[in-house]
Design a protein around this motif. Structure first.
Motif: not given
Length: 381
Positions: A1-28
């Protein structure tokens, strides 16, 4: 079964990568949510070894696909200007970048708090709305406005850490309001910040302050839900592990010789936590730290009010009352402090009247009930 806590931990990290690359915040954020849906569908049993890398790849592809659908010309510009440079960029910690964007000075404090909890804390809009006791639609509008405010902004470098600390402090002070313990959420976010800026003394000081206060949570209310003031709390119910961690963090921060407001507040909290009983509280040393805090935050009326309590314990209640009377009559909890000092001075009837006045302005039902109880205790029979 997928680890919900892992996804919660990774979500802001992944969002941060897209924002750093220059993606618009809402689109990211939309792209990351799409990637999470893919993860739930494609990871039926367990996450891949490099779950973050997988999510970054899928989210970035989703982001580019969204732009391709909107405009092929925009897509070409994005590919040319935003393609990540070679090197171990995916391993970098984007927590500070994401936090500083959510705490952008263009946002109001309430919007910054909501966006931080949503984007970095991983809470749903419904959870945030329940925590702040507002309709979900209201909170959704607040978050949407915050995203629009940041729309089109390019974020290559982290912003002011002080602004991030202020927003985290605001979240912590909201405390426990129901289904979501915002104090615990603030501690989690501040731990992430300290990991991102390990040499920042004030970040460590803020985390220490939170832990030293949160350690008393189990003793703040009795079994009936009534407030128990610090002097009357059962100190055996305090969390000694949190206190020890907070003291260690504070000592490390003070050793850097870069004193700030949060470190001074943490030092005061540590002195309260160190006392085996209310009678053993080291009020002279607490007053010294309040003097430092006044120097660090001149003109802060809340600090001045709390310092008056310390003066009342060191130099006598009348000395404390003189300081309180010089403060703005509309200052929150001023009447409650005045009532407390009048009681210590033996002015029971005056204290009872002030407790009633303070109850009328109390910010919560629990605090109002507590103040009325104090008034009834002192009122002439």
């Amino acid at each position: 079964m997928i680890d919900a806590d892992l996804l919660r931990d990774l979500t802001p990290q992944v969002l941060g990568v897209l924002v750093r690359r220059g993606a618009d915040f809402a689109a990211a954020e939309d792209a990351v949510q799409d990637a999470l849906v893919e993860a739930v569908r494609r990871w039926p049993d367990a996450a891949p070894d490099d779950a973050k890398g997988w999510l970054v790849t899928v989210a970035w592809r989703k982001f580019l696909d969204a732009h391709r659908a909107a405009s092929s010309r925009a897509l070409r510009e994005i590919k040319v200007s935003l393609e990540p440079s070679p090197g171990p960029t995916e391993q970098s910690d984007d927590t500070l970048l994401l936090l500083s964007r959510c705490c952008h000075p263009a946002l109001s404090p309430s919007s910054a708090v909501a966006l931080t909890l949503r984007a970095v804390g991983g809470l749903t809009t419904a959870q945030i709305a329940r925590a702040f006791l507002v309709p979900e639609a209201t909170m959704a509008q607040r978050i949407s406005r915050a995203k629009r405010t940041l729309s089109g902004a390019r974020f290559e470098e982290p912003g002011d850490v002080r602004a991030v600390l202020h927003v985290l402090y605001l979240i912590f002070n909201e405390g426990f309001t129901g289904a979501v313990d915002l104090s615990a959420e603030a501690i989690l976010l501040t731990r992430q910040l300290v990991a991102a800026v390990p040499d920042d003394a004030e970040a460590a000081g803020l985390l220490a302050l939170m832990l030293l206060h949160h350690a008393r949570r189990g003793a703040r209310f009795d079994d009936a839900g009534a407030i128990v003031v610090l002097a009357d709390q059962d100190r055996s119910r305090w969390d000694t592990a949190l206190i020890a961690e907070g003291v260690a963090l504070l000592q490390g921060a003070l050793a850097r010789d870069a004193l700030g407001e949060y470190q001074a507040q943490a030092a005061i909290a540590a002195l309260h936590d160190d006392a085996a009983s209310a009678e053993e509280t080291d009020w002279p040393q607490i007053l010294q730290w309040y003097d430092e805090l006044v120097r660090l935050a001149p003109g802060n009326p809340a600090v001045a009010l709390n310092r008056a309590v310390a003066v009342g314990h060191v130099d006598g209640p009348l000395a404390g009352l003189r300081l309180v009377e010089a403060l703005d009559a509309a200052l929150p909890r001023r009447d409650a402090v005045a009532a407390y000092l009048h009681e210590r001075a033996g002015n029971r009837e005056r204290a009872a009247r002030l407790y009633v006045v303070a109850a009328d302005a109390a910010p919560s039902a629990a605090e109002r009930a507590h103040l009325l109880k104090q008034a009834a205790r002192l009122a002439p029979r």
